[in-house]
Design an enzyme around this catalytic site. Structure first.
Site, mmCIF file in Angstrom:
data_model
loop_
_atom_site.group_PDB
_atom_site.id
_atom_site.type_symbol
_atom_site.label_atom_id
_atom_site.label_comp_id
_atom_site.label_asym_id
_atom_site.label_seq_id
_atom_site.Cartn_x
_atom_site.Cartn_y
_atom_site.Cartn_z
ATOM 1 N N SER A 44 0.895 -1.064 0.080
ATOM 2 C CA SER A 44 -0.088 -0.018 -0.026
ATOM 3 C C SER A 44 0.844 1.161 -0.099
ATOM 4 C CB SER A 44 -0.873 0.277 1.101
ATOM 5 O OG SER A 44 -0.147 -0.271 2.499
ATOM 6 N N ASP A 328 -3.727 8.313 7.951
ATOM 7 C CA ASP A 328 -4.651 7.547 8.822
ATOM 8 C C ASP A 328 -3.587 6.677 9.914
ATOM 9 O OD1 ASP A 328 -3.223 5.321 7.489
ATOM 10 O OD2 ASP A 328 -4.842 4.861 6.098
ATOM 11 N N HIS A 331 -0.782 4.885 7.469
ATOM 12 C CA HIS A 331 -0.433 5.460 6.220
ATOM 13 C C HIS A 331 0.097 6.789 6.237
ATOM 14 C CE1 HIS A 331 -3.014 1.800 4.889
ATOM 15 N NE2 HIS A 331 -1.797 1.557 4.183
#
Length: 353
Positions: A44, A328, A331
């Site tokens: 990610s 978040d 991340h």
């Protein structure tokens, strides 16, 4: 990192906080080394939206993700704006945003400007991807072979081979192998001690890097592990504002093994492999936020600061996102990715100079 178009020197400087990258110098070095484009593999941290096209819960194709992207729309990037790989490609003068290979709107024109095969939730261990039903590294390489065939049809086989040979492959993953797999699921922790599991991952890395080399890779950037014990999620679960030393030590020791592998594998394969050390950079940012222009390091910008992924969907965000290290609970913000991209560009310049 594509230089198939005439090289134009822009008299500009990429400024990141108190440091700077001379873009003109960067592009001269890249042009002198015929750098063609960037191919991205990973999780990610570098997925621009491949997961949007999978049957998985690990996707963020909704607001507030993408709130600071060009048109304020979610793209599937696990951040508020662009990723470090986007910023790297932009600095090199190619594209402002690297497309996802599985994007149904991927045009032939974009094929030569760099592609990301990365998938949020993936890892060096293929089991890690299986746990979340995302794209394993072996499958990412399979997609790359498919991409090469398409590229050859568009630009011709010879030109396609030249583009691949002159490209930079970038590999960024590992956190999920520990947090989603080893420390959470029973399979690997019953099979291996943490030290032996790191060795298992190094063996997998070796196999995949050799596979990249067999597909034409001559340059490879390997991004080291972040101090994942400092993420807001882990600190919240531990009930402390301090980073988790156990998790961070696992990342640090794994990084040492990655660097040892790079030192031997590069020469043996005749590849130019360079290591992007983000561990110390991120730790310093968290410990000295004002130095980098940040205010908040202990929670994310989305929702309560401890939300991420699906739990962030539709939630309000902090007012000044550039002051947050984390977007978040897991991340980073685009602002933090700017710092990471600068570190990668410095490593690239040093390696190619």
């Amino acid at each position: 990192m594509v230089f198939i178009k005439p090289f134009v020197v822009l008299l500009a400087v990429l400024v990141v906080h108190a440091k700077a990258i001379d873009v003109a110098q960067l592009r001269r070095i890249a042009a002198n080394n015929n750098v063609s484009c960037i191919y991205v593999f990973g999780d990610s941290s570098v997925d621009p939206g491949n997961n949007n096209n999978l049957m998985t819960d690990l996707k963020v194709n909704f607001l507030p993700y993408g709130k600071d992207f060009y048109d304020g729309r979610p793209t599937g990037r696990f951040t508020n704006g662009r990723l470090a790989t986007d910023l790297i490609a932009d600095a090199l003068g190619h594209t402002k945003a690297i497309p996802a290979y599985l994007d149904p709107n991927l045009t032939n024109a974009k094929l030569v400007k760099g592609i990301s095969f990365a998938s949020g939730g993936s890892g060096y261990d293929d089991l890690t991807a299986q746990l979340s039903n995302v794209i394993s590294l072996s499958k990412q390489l399979e997609y790359f072979r498919e991409y090469k065939a398409r590229l050859g049809r568009v630009v011709g086989k010879k030109r396609g081979r030249e583009i691949v040979t002159n490209s930079v492959f970038l590999l960024s993953m590992g956190t999920n192998d520990f947090l989603q797999n080893y420390y959470l699921e029973p399979t690997r922790s019953k099979q291996f001690t943490i030290d032996k599991y790191q060795d298992f991952l190094i063996s997998a890395m070796t196999k995949y890097i050799k596979a990249m080399h067999a597909e034409g890779a001559t340059r490879l950037a390997v991004v080291g592990m972040e101090p994942f014990g400092c993420s807001p999620l882990i600190r919240a679960l531990r009930g402390t504002v301090k980073c988790d030393d156990g998790y961070n030590n696992a990342a640090l020791s794994f990084n040492s093994k990655i660097k040892s592998l790079m030192a031997t594998l590069g020469p043996s394969l005749a590849m130019r492999i360079f290591y992007v050390d983000i561990y110390g950079l991120i730790q310093d940012t968290i410990q000295n936020p004002k130095k980098y222009g940040f205010v908040e390091t202990s929670k994310g910008c989305c929702g309560s600061g401890l939300d991420y992924g699906q739990s962030c969907k539709g939630l309000p965000t902090c007012a000044n996102r550039s002051k947050y290290v984390y977007w978040d609970a897991v991340h980073f913000t685009e602002e933090m990715y700017k710092i990471i991209s600068e570190e990668a560009l410095k490593s690239l310049m040093k390696t190619l100079a």
